[in-house]
Each structure stands twice: as C-alpha cells, then as structure tokens.
Scaffold this motif. Structure first.
Motif, PDB file in Angstrom:
ATOM      1  N   LEU A 184      79.499  53.624  41.979  1.00  0.00           N
ATOM      2  CA  LEU A 184      78.774  52.759  41.051  1.00  0.00           C
ATOM      3  C   LEU A 184      78.965  51.286  41.406  1.00  0.00           C
ATOM      4  CD1 LEU A 184      79.281  54.502  37.593  1.00  0.00           C
ATOM      5  CD2 LEU A 184      77.112  54.071  38.760  1.00  0.00           C
ATOM      6  N   LEU A 185      80.160  50.928  41.810  1.00  0.00           N
ATOM      7  CA  LEU A 185      80.417  49.543  42.209  1.00  0.00           C
ATOM      8  C   LEU A 185      79.598  49.181  43.442  1.00  0.00           C
ATOM      9  CD1 LEU A 185      84.299  49.254  41.708  1.00  0.00           C
ATOM     10  CD2 LEU A 185      82.494  48.119  40.369  1.00  0.00           C
ATOM     11  N   LEU A 186      79.479  50.109  44.381  1.00  0.00           N
ATOM     12  CA  LEU A 186      78.703  49.860  45.589  1.00  0.00           C
ATOM     13  C   LEU A 186      77.216  49.745  45.271  1.00  0.00           C
ATOM     14  CD1 LEU A 186      80.499  52.302  48.060  1.00  0.00           C
ATOM     15  CD2 LEU A 186      80.726  49.818  47.934  1.00  0.00           C
ATOM     16  N   PHE A 190      71.395  55.004  45.831  1.00  0.00           N
ATOM     17  CA  PHE A 190      72.566  55.695  46.363  1.00  0.00           C
ATOM     18  C   PHE A 190      72.232  56.491  47.626  1.00  0.00           C
ATOM     19  CE2 PHE A 190      75.453  59.400  46.465  1.00  0.00           C
ATOM     20  CZ  PHE A 190      76.656  58.728  46.614  1.00  0.00           C
ATOM     21  N   ARG A 191      71.017  56.969  47.722  1.00  0.00           N
ATOM     22  CA  ARG A 191      70.624  57.711  48.917  1.00  0.00           C
ATOM     23  C   ARG A 191      70.698  56.826  50.164  1.00  0.00           C
ATOM     24  NH1 ARG A 191      65.019  59.679  46.837  1.00  0.00           N
ATOM     25  NH2 ARG A 191      64.593  59.800  49.074  1.00  0.00           N
ATOM     26  N   PHE A 192      70.271  55.575  50.052  1.00  0.00           N
ATOM     27  CA  PHE A 192      70.367  54.638  51.180  1.00  0.00           C
ATOM     28  C   PHE A 192      71.839  54.337  51.486  1.00  0.00           C
ATOM     29  CE2 PHE A 192      66.045  54.017  49.778  1.00  0.00           C
ATOM     30  CZ  PHE A 192      65.356  53.769  50.953  1.00  0.00           C
ATOM     31  N   LEU A 193      72.611  54.207  50.429  1.00  0.00           N
ATOM     32  CA  LEU A 193      74.037  53.917  50.594  1.00  0.00           C
ATOM     33  C   LEU A 193      74.745  55.055  51.328  1.00  0.00           C
ATOM     34  CD1 LEU A 193      76.202  51.800  49.773  1.00  0.00           C
ATOM     35  CD2 LEU A 193      76.572  53.173  47.713  1.00  0.00           C
ATOM     36  N   TYR A 229      78.088  54.430  53.239  1.00  0.00           N
ATOM     37  CA  TYR A 229      78.597  53.598  52.144  1.00  0.00           C
ATOM     38  C   TYR A 229      78.854  52.158  52.548  1.00  0.00           C
ATOM     39  CZ  TYR A 229      79.098  58.248  50.228  1.00  0.00           C
ATOM     40  OH  TYR A 229      78.819  59.532  49.819  1.00  0.00           O
ATOM     41  N   ASN A 230      78.149  51.716  53.578  1.00  0.00           N
ATOM     42  CA  ASN A 230      78.214  50.312  53.979  1.00  0.00           C
ATOM     43  C   ASN A 230      77.094  49.562  53.258  1.00  0.00           C
ATOM     44  OD1 ASN A 230      77.420  47.889  55.603  1.00  0.00           O
ATOM     45  ND2 ASN A 230      79.119  48.546  56.895  1.00  0.00           N
ATOM     46  N   VAL A 231      77.443  48.689  52.335  1.00  0.00           N
ATOM     47  CA  VAL A 231      76.453  48.030  51.477  1.00  0.00           C
ATOM     48  C   VAL A 231      75.477  47.182  52.289  1.00  0.00           C
ATOM     49  CG1 VAL A 231      76.125  46.305  49.655  1.00  0.00           C
ATOM     50  CG2 VAL A 231      77.909  48.045  49.426  1.00  0.00           C
ATOM     51  N   ASN A 232      75.973  46.411  53.230  1.00  0.00           N
ATOM     52  CA  ASN A 232      75.091  45.538  54.018  1.00  0.00           C
ATOM     53  C   ASN A 232      74.048  46.344  54.795  1.00  0.00           C
ATOM     54  OD1 ASN A 232      76.327  43.169  53.154  1.00  0.00           O
ATOM     55  ND2 ASN A 232      77.821  43.193  54.829  1.00  0.00           N
ATOM     56  N   ARG A 233      74.498  47.433  55.427  1.00  0.00           N
ATOM     57  CA  ARG A 233      73.556  48.262  56.173  1.00  0.00           C
ATOM     58  C   ARG A 233      72.589  48.968  55.230  1.00  0.00           C
ATOM     59  NH1 ARG A 233      77.904  50.495  59.404  1.00  0.00           N
ATOM     60  NH2 ARG A 233      77.347  52.550  58.581  1.00  0.00           N
ATOM     61  N   ALA A 234      73.072  49.367  54.066  1.00  0.00           N
ATOM     62  CA  ALA A 234      72.207  50.029  53.088  1.00  0.00           C
ATOM     63  C   ALA A 234      71.122  49.073  52.584  1.00  0.00           C
ATOM     64  CB  ALA A 234      73.034  50.556  51.919  1.00  0.00           C
ATOM     65  N   PRO A 285      65.799  58.743  52.971  1.00  0.00           N
ATOM     66  CA  PRO A 285      67.148  59.185  53.347  1.00  0.00           C
ATOM     67  C   PRO A 285      67.767  60.131  52.326  1.00  0.00           C
ATOM     68  CG  PRO A 285      67.226  56.959  52.464  1.00  0.00           C
ATOM     69  CD  PRO A 285      65.764  57.317  52.596  1.00  0.00           C
ATOM     70  N   GLU A 286      68.584  61.038  52.835  1.00  0.00           N
ATOM     71  CA  GLU A 286      69.357  61.956  51.998  1.00  0.00           C
ATOM     72  C   GLU A 286      68.484  62.695  50.994  1.00  0.00           C
ATOM     73  OE1 GLU A 286      72.509  62.675  52.582  1.00  0.00           O
ATOM     74  OE2 GLU A 286      72.428  61.277  54.270  1.00  0.00           O
ATOM     75  N   PHE A 287      67.275  63.013  51.415  1.00  0.00           N
ATOM     76  CA  PHE A 287      66.371  63.789  50.550  1.00  0.00           C
ATOM     77  C   PHE A 287      66.476  65.263  50.905  1.00  0.00           C
ATOM     78  CE2 PHE A 287      62.710  65.635  48.737  1.00  0.00           C
ATOM     79  CZ  PHE A 287      62.167  64.778  47.810  1.00  0.00           C
ATOM     80  N   LEU A 288      66.396  65.561  52.188  1.00  0.00           N
ATOM     81  CA  LEU A 288      66.363  66.946  52.653  1.00  0.00           C
ATOM     82  C   LEU A 288      67.774  67.521  52.699  1.00  0.00           C
ATOM     83  CD1 LEU A 288      64.734  69.296  53.823  1.00  0.00           C
ATOM     84  CD2 LEU A 288      64.977  68.240  56.072  1.00  0.00           C
TER      85      LEU A 288
END
Length: 381
Positions: A14-16, A38-41, A46-51, A185-188
């Motif tokens: 949640l913080l991210l 969260f799917r992008f994260l 879990y890298n916020v900048n890349r997400a 991302p992270e759908f399938l």
C-alpha cells in the motif's frame, strides 16, 4: 489515497502504491484503482520508479492507439465487426467467481488465409479490443468480489497440425505477447494447452523463439486442475465440460464478408486502374482497402491538379508508387487529406509485361474525426 479493497494488499504494498499515486497525480483517472496500479508495480519487481515509467508509457501507448474508445467504436470498424463473429474464441461466463476464463479453438484457425483477408494491424487491433473487454469485466468483477481478478486462457489444440507452424503467426504472437507484457501487466495467470498432439513440441520450440520466456513459463500442458477449479457446466465438452453452448465458429471468411459492396477489377498488363474520390472537408481520411489474386499490385495516391483555366497547383503525389504483396497480406491504408479537392487512387500494373492482375477494393472517404491508426499518412501540403 483510494483505499478500495485495500485488504488485498499488505501495508508495504500500500505504501508503494501510495508513492506511485503521488508521482502520477496529474494523470490518474477513476479507473486507475489500487489493484490496477499494483499490477505495474508487481511487474517491475516493486520498483516504484520503474513502475511509474511503465505506467506512463502505457498511457502514451493508449493515447497513440486510441485505446480508450476502441470498445465503443468497434461496431463501426468493418474488420473488427467481422472478427467478432469469426474468431474462434469466447469468454466462458460463470466459469469462476475470481477469474476471467477465455477459450479458443486454435485448430480451426488458418492464419495464412486470415492474413490474406484481414490486414495484420487489424488482427492486432482486435486483440487490443478483446483485452479492453477483459479489463472492463475485470473491474466489474473486482468491484463485486473485492479481490484481485486474474485471467486463464484455454487453447484447444485439437486439429492443430503443420499448417499452423507459420512464421507470420508466430510474429503476430510475439507482438501480442509484447503488448500484454508491457500494457496489460500481471493480467494473465495461466495458459492451458489442452487436447495436445505430437506437433506440440515443435510449436513450443518455435514459440520460444518469438515470445518472452515469462509468457512461455505460464503455459501448462493438459487440463491439470482446471476441471476442479472451474465450473464444469461452463466448459465445452471437448475439454470435459457439460456446457450446452454452441462452440462452433464460422469456418470460412472472404473479402465480401467485410465489404459486401467491394468492387473487383481486372487490370491488364502494362496498364493501371484509377479510382477518383472527391474530398469536400479538409482533414478527411481516404480509407483504402484492397486484396489481389495470385500476384502483387502497385499503388499510388495523388491530389489532382486544379481544373483547366483555374488557379492552383499541379498534381501532387501523396503516396508514391509502392508494390504490395496483397495476394498474401490484405492491405488497409489511410491517407489524411489536408485539402478539399479530387484525389486519385491508382492501382498500377504498368511494370508487368505479361500478367494481368485481379484486385478487389473498397475505398471510402471518412470524417476527419474518425479514429485511425498511428500509421496513417498525412497529405502534408
């Protein structure tokens, strides 16, 4: 912060997500829920900048390809309209309360024939359309169930043979896998290959050359725990289900299914055929669609010079002569006309010494506000 269904995330996540929201405050929309961010994260470890970068890239991609309107405008697109009825896949309603389940009968697909009727870019566009339908359904289910929703794809491989090992098909698969990985991302969750045969090893070997390993890693051979996980009554009998839904699909597809009023012309050797179109509104779009039989054909588009005795520029070539293998790949070309006037679409066979060409075509003049792809050509006056 939007705490909708926050119980599905741990405090650290949640913080991210909160941090992502701070970075993206100017571009977020109501549909960008915590679950969506969260799917992008997760996809970016879990890298916020890349997400954040991945999210912004997806928003730019959506704008460029006009994804936000693709569902509501699908009925206006002749290619999507036909593909919705033809493509051998459907969502299995009621199969699961927390998963979207999609079934496709791969064996009936003849990608070589499809590409001879449907331009490559519209097969890609149809996939985007289907993904958007799934996103809409995902949001609905997520709101109802209060938990993350994943997706299962079931590929029925019966009747898959050597004709399905086509480079063109695998190239399309690579493009679709890239779109899914970057923009959905992270759908399938899992891909089930059922009713497999000995040809499968060759298919998978080829697939590994074209699609990301992350995509391949989600493939499971056979039904596995599928039948215990999903409602049997929603599955087709070919994979052990009891559904009474008709899972048969249209087998043949021809150009007149897409354009019933398409015109067909035979162009003699060392000859050409010109179609003139009047454009009354600057910015209108010349929508040029055609296929040929057995051989290629040349095409050029020009704006005609003003009538004799009037002031105006000479003929201007907008799209220079190019030969298309339209007997192999159907062609759809959009040209935005910057000026009102007469435009000439010329099918050119002057380079052929001996062979006549048969061309079937449909040319429309579309309103300036019509959604067109990013590959549209502009008459830059």
């Amino acid at each position: 912060m939007d705490r909708q269904n926050s119980q599905t995330f741990n405090p650290e996540h949640l913080l991210l997500v909160d941090s992502m929201r701070e970075h993206l405050a100017d571009v977020l929309k109501p549909c960008h829920t915590n679950e969506y961010l969260f799917r992008f994260l997760k996809a970016q470890d879990y890298n916020v900048n890349r997400a954040v970068e991945a999210f912004v890239s997806t928003m730019n991609w959506r704008k460029k390809n006009q994804i936000d309107s693709i569902v509501e405008t699908a009925q206006e697109d002749p290619y999507l309209r036909v593909l919705r009825n033809f493509w051998p896949g459907r969502f299995l309603e009621g199969a699961s309360v927390d998963q979207i389940v999609y079934y496709e009968d791969v064996g009936v697909l003849d990608i070589k024939h499809i590409l001879s009727v449907i331009p490559h870019k519209y097969i890609i566009k149809y996939h985007m359309y289907m993904m958007e339908l799934q996103e809409i359904e995902r949001r609905r289910m997520h709101q109802e169930q209060g938990c993350p929703i994943s997706m299962i794809i079931i590929y029925d491989m019966r009747n898959v043979g050597t004709k399905h090992i086509q480079v063109a098909g695998f190239e399309i698969l690579r493009e679709l896998a890239k779109i899914d990985e970057e923009h959905y991302p992270e759908f399938l969750d899992k891909i089930y290959l059922v009713n497999t045969s000995g040809i499968l090893s060759a298919v998978l070997k080829m697939a590994r050359l074209f699609v990301p390993e992350k995509f391949v890693s989600k493939i499971q051979i056979g039904t596995g725990n599928l039948l215990s996980m999903l409602s049997i009554s929603s599955l087709p009998s070919t994979i052990g289900g009891t559904s009474t839904v008709n899972f048969s699909f249209c087998g043949s597809l021809n150009y007149y299914d897409i354009f019933p009023d398409a015109e067909r012309v035979t162009i003699g050797n060392k000859s050409h055929h010109t179609v003139c179109q009047s454009v009354d509104t600057p910015g209108s779009i010349l929508d040029i669609n055609f296929v040929s039989e057995c051989n290629d054909i040349g095409l050029t588009v020009s704006r005609q010079k003003a009538e004799e005795g009037s002031q105006g520029e000479d003929e201007k070539i907008i799209f220079p002569l190019k030969r298309f293998n339209s007997h192999v790949n159907a062609v759809s070309l959009q040209v935005r006309a910057s000026k009102a006037g007469k435009y000439a679409v010329r099918f050119d066979n002057t380079y052929s010494t001996w062979t006549s060409k048969c061309v079937t075509y449909k040319i429309n003049v579309l309103h300036p506000n019509t959604a067109v792809g990013s590959d549209a050509i502009t008459d830059s006056t």
